[in-house]
Design an enzyme around this catalytic site. Structure first.
Site, PDB file in Angstrom:
ATOM      1  N   HIS A  63       0.846  -1.193   0.000  1.00  0.00           N
ATOM      2  CA  HIS A  63       0.000   0.000   0.000  1.00  0.00           C
ATOM      3  C   HIS A  63       0.880   1.241   0.000  1.00  0.00           C
ATOM      4  O   HIS A  63       2.107   1.158   0.135  1.00  0.00           O
ATOM      5  CB  HIS A  63      -0.956   0.007   1.193  1.00  0.00           C
ATOM      6  CG  HIS A  63      -0.303   0.087   2.537  1.00  0.00           C
ATOM      7  ND1 HIS A  63       0.463  -0.918   3.073  1.00  0.00           N
ATOM      8  CD2 HIS A  63      -0.318   1.085   3.480  1.00  0.00           C
ATOM      9  CE1 HIS A  63       0.892  -0.564   4.278  1.00  0.00           C
ATOM     10  NE2 HIS A  63       0.424   0.647   4.544  1.00  0.00           N
ATOM     11  N   HIS A  65       1.540   3.870   1.947  1.00  0.00           N
ATOM     12  CA  HIS A  65       2.039   4.607   3.105  1.00  0.00           C
ATOM     13  C   HIS A  65       3.564   4.565   3.036  1.00  0.00           C
ATOM     14  O   HIS A  65       4.155   3.542   2.657  1.00  0.00           O
ATOM     15  CB  HIS A  65       1.518   4.003   4.411  1.00  0.00           C
ATOM     16  CG  HIS A  65       0.127   4.436   4.738  1.00  0.00           C
ATOM     17  ND1 HIS A  65      -0.694   3.777   5.641  1.00  0.00           N
ATOM     18  CD2 HIS A  65      -0.617   5.491   4.272  1.00  0.00           C
ATOM     19  CE1 HIS A  65      -1.859   4.408   5.728  1.00  0.00           C
ATOM     20  NE2 HIS A  65      -1.836   5.430   4.920  1.00  0.00           N
ATOM     21  N   ASP A  67       6.134   4.213   4.881  1.00  0.00           N
ATOM     22  CA  ASP A  67       7.009   3.213   5.485  1.00  0.00           C
ATOM     23  C   ASP A  67       7.002   1.891   4.713  1.00  0.00           C
ATOM     24  O   ASP A  67       7.755   0.979   5.045  1.00  0.00           O
ATOM     25  CB  ASP A  67       6.619   2.964   6.952  1.00  0.00           C
ATOM     26  CG  ASP A  67       5.153   2.610   7.149  1.00  0.00           C
ATOM     27  OD1 ASP A  67       4.300   3.223   6.484  1.00  0.00           O
ATOM     28  OD2 ASP A  67       4.865   1.725   7.975  1.00  0.00           O
ATOM     29  N   HIS A  68       6.193   1.833   3.659  1.00  0.00           N
ATOM     30  CA  HIS A  68       6.153   0.620   2.838  1.00  0.00           C
ATOM     31  C   HIS A  68       6.651   0.856   1.414  1.00  0.00           C
ATOM     32  O   HIS A  68       6.796  -0.100   0.659  1.00  0.00           O
ATOM     33  CB  HIS A  68       4.734   0.057   2.796  1.00  0.00           C
ATOM     34  CG  HIS A  68       4.254  -0.418   4.130  1.00  0.00           C
ATOM     35  ND1 HIS A  68       4.244  -1.750   4.510  1.00  0.00           N
ATOM     36  CD2 HIS A  68       3.796   0.269   5.204  1.00  0.00           C
ATOM     37  CE1 HIS A  68       3.804  -1.857   5.738  1.00  0.00           C
ATOM     38  NE2 HIS A  68       3.517  -0.648   6.190  1.00  0.00           N
ATOM     39  N   HIS A 142      -7.169  -1.636   5.744  1.00  0.00           N
ATOM     40  CA  HIS A 142      -6.374  -0.573   6.355  1.00  0.00           C
ATOM     41  C   HIS A 142      -7.051   0.765   6.040  1.00  0.00           C
ATOM     42  O   HIS A 142      -8.188   0.802   5.567  1.00  0.00           O
ATOM     43  CB  HIS A 142      -4.949  -0.662   5.806  1.00  0.00           C
ATOM     44  CG  HIS A 142      -3.942   0.145   6.543  1.00  0.00           C
ATOM     45  ND1 HIS A 142      -3.903   0.251   7.922  1.00  0.00           N
ATOM     46  CD2 HIS A 142      -2.895   0.901   6.088  1.00  0.00           C
ATOM     47  CE1 HIS A 142      -2.889   1.016   8.275  1.00  0.00           C
ATOM     48  NE2 HIS A 142      -2.268   1.433   7.177  1.00  0.00           N
ATOM     49  N   ASP A 212      -0.367  -4.107   6.644  1.00  0.00           N
ATOM     50  CA  ASP A 212      -1.184  -3.354   7.589  1.00  0.00           C
ATOM     51  C   ASP A 212      -2.666  -3.679   7.414  1.00  0.00           C
ATOM     52  O   ASP A 212      -3.226  -3.549   6.323  1.00  0.00           O
ATOM     53  CB  ASP A 212      -0.968  -1.860   7.386  1.00  0.00           C
ATOM     54  CG  ASP A 212       0.468  -1.449   7.672  1.00  0.00           C
ATOM     55  OD1 ASP A 212       1.314  -2.339   7.811  1.00  0.00           O
ATOM     56  OD2 ASP A 212       0.720  -0.228   7.737  1.00  0.00           O
ATOM     57  N   HIS A 270       6.230  -5.410  12.247  1.00  0.00           N
ATOM     58  CA  HIS A 270       5.627  -4.082  12.130  1.00  0.00           C
ATOM     59  C   HIS A 270       5.378  -3.499  13.519  1.00  0.00           C
ATOM     60  O   HIS A 270       4.327  -2.930  13.815  1.00  0.00           O
ATOM     61  CB  HIS A 270       4.323  -4.143  11.327  1.00  0.00           C
ATOM     62  CG  HIS A 270       3.899  -2.823  10.762  1.00  0.00           C
ATOM     63  ND1 HIS A 270       3.003  -1.997  11.398  1.00  0.00           N
ATOM     64  CD2 HIS A 270       4.251  -2.168   9.635  1.00  0.00           C
ATOM     65  CE1 HIS A 270       2.803  -0.904  10.689  1.00  0.00           C
ATOM     66  NE2 HIS A 270       3.559  -0.982   9.597  1.00  0.00           N
TER      67      HIS A 270
END
Length: 304
Positions: A63, A65, A67-68, A142, A212, A270
């Site tokens: 996805h 975000h 941090d990914h 999420h 997530d 995570h």
């Protein structure tokens, strides 16, 4: 034995810490590398873990975000500097395709390899397939569109029973057909059943990456029957309300998903930066599911 190995490059949550990198894993399947998520620091951790840029062919983003996916442009540029050849395919939610394509076209326009962006089907589905492996995407739940990925080994060939093959004088050129399940017909017309000439194939292995997501029984249905599951475990029980509010799961909830899915092993990760270590998450998860591994950077987990 063929290799099917998980490499943990990052298992922290949104904020990088001195202990953990943001999300990133590399699957080594028969010496071909597949990356799942690409948080900051992914390229450095690849070098630390001696994972070759040259062997990385596919990147699957769960996805959009940061941090990914914030590590993706830098990784692709560095791979270009290392003169990687061939093609890298990046699979991500539709919403990110044009954004990352424009970024790469500007910063990585002289890469010696082709970069292909493909969207995850809205409802999930097969996103990669070859003669030995299939990768399927499935929806997660999420705050933005998010997908998990299942890596399934295709059914393996049966083993030749050498003594019986010699006894019935099976020609070498027929061995592959016999491994695939064919019977053998002797020159005299006698049919020798395949089960006499072979022994059962090794079991195929599967791995699911659940990025997530809030706790949801639909996740367990999507990964039912998978051997090993990675499931985010951002919080312990003390922050269960925060997990729901932010679209995440607790370690206990991850373990319940693994139990309901019938997995043999669970990997959690995570972790929120609020926890100094993952012992509390590991302890709570083990109250629901016996075989739990707490992910850590540099960890290599053999599935075969």
């Amino acid at each position: 034995m063929a290799k099917f190995q998980i490499n943990i490059l990052g298992c922290g949550s949104a904020t990088p810490t001195l202990r953990h990198n943001p999300s990133c894993q590399v699957i080594d399947f028969r010496d071909r590398l597949f990356m799942i998520d690409c948080g900051e620091g992914a390229q450095v951790e690849m070098r630390r873990m001696k994972l070759s840029y040259q062997r990385l062919s596919h990147i699957f983003i769960s996805h959009l975000h940061g941090d990914h996916c914030f590590g993706l442009p830098g990784l692709l540029c560095t791979m270009g500097l290392h003169q990687k050849g061939g093609k890298v395919t990046v699979c991500m939610p539709q919403q990110g395709l044009e954004l990352f394509r424009s970024f790469v076209n500007y910063f990585c326009k002289e890469t010696p390899f082709e970069i292909e962006f493909i969207p995850v089907p809205k409802e999930g589905g097969v996103v990669y397939e070859d003669h030995a492996l299939i990768v399927e995407a499935f929806p997660l739940y999420h705050r933005v569109p998010c997908y998990g990925y299942i890596f399934r080994e295709k059914p393996k060939q049966r083993h030749i029973n050498g003594e019986m093959a010699k006894f019935y004088q099976v020609p070498v050129y027929m061995m592959n057909d016999i491994r695939c399940g064919a019977d053998f017909v002797t020159p005299s017309g006698e049919v020798i059943p395949n089960k006499i000439l072979t022994t059962p194939a090794d079991a195929a292995t599967s791995y699911a990456y659940c990025s997530d997501t809030v706790f949801d029984s639909r996740v367990a249905e999507s990964v039912k029957g998978v051997d090993v599951i990675y499931h985010e475990a951002t919080y312990a029980d003390d922050n269960i309300d925060k997990a729901l509010e932010r679209g995440h799961s607790t370690a206990r909830q991850a373990a319940i998903i693994a139990r309901e899915a019938g997995a043999r092993e669970l990997i959690i990760g995570h972790y929120s930066k609020r926890y100094k270590d993952y012992e509390v998450m590991l302890s709570e998860a083990k109250e629901e599911f016996d075989c739990v591994i707490a992910a850590d950077e540099g960890m290599k987990i053999d599935l075969l």
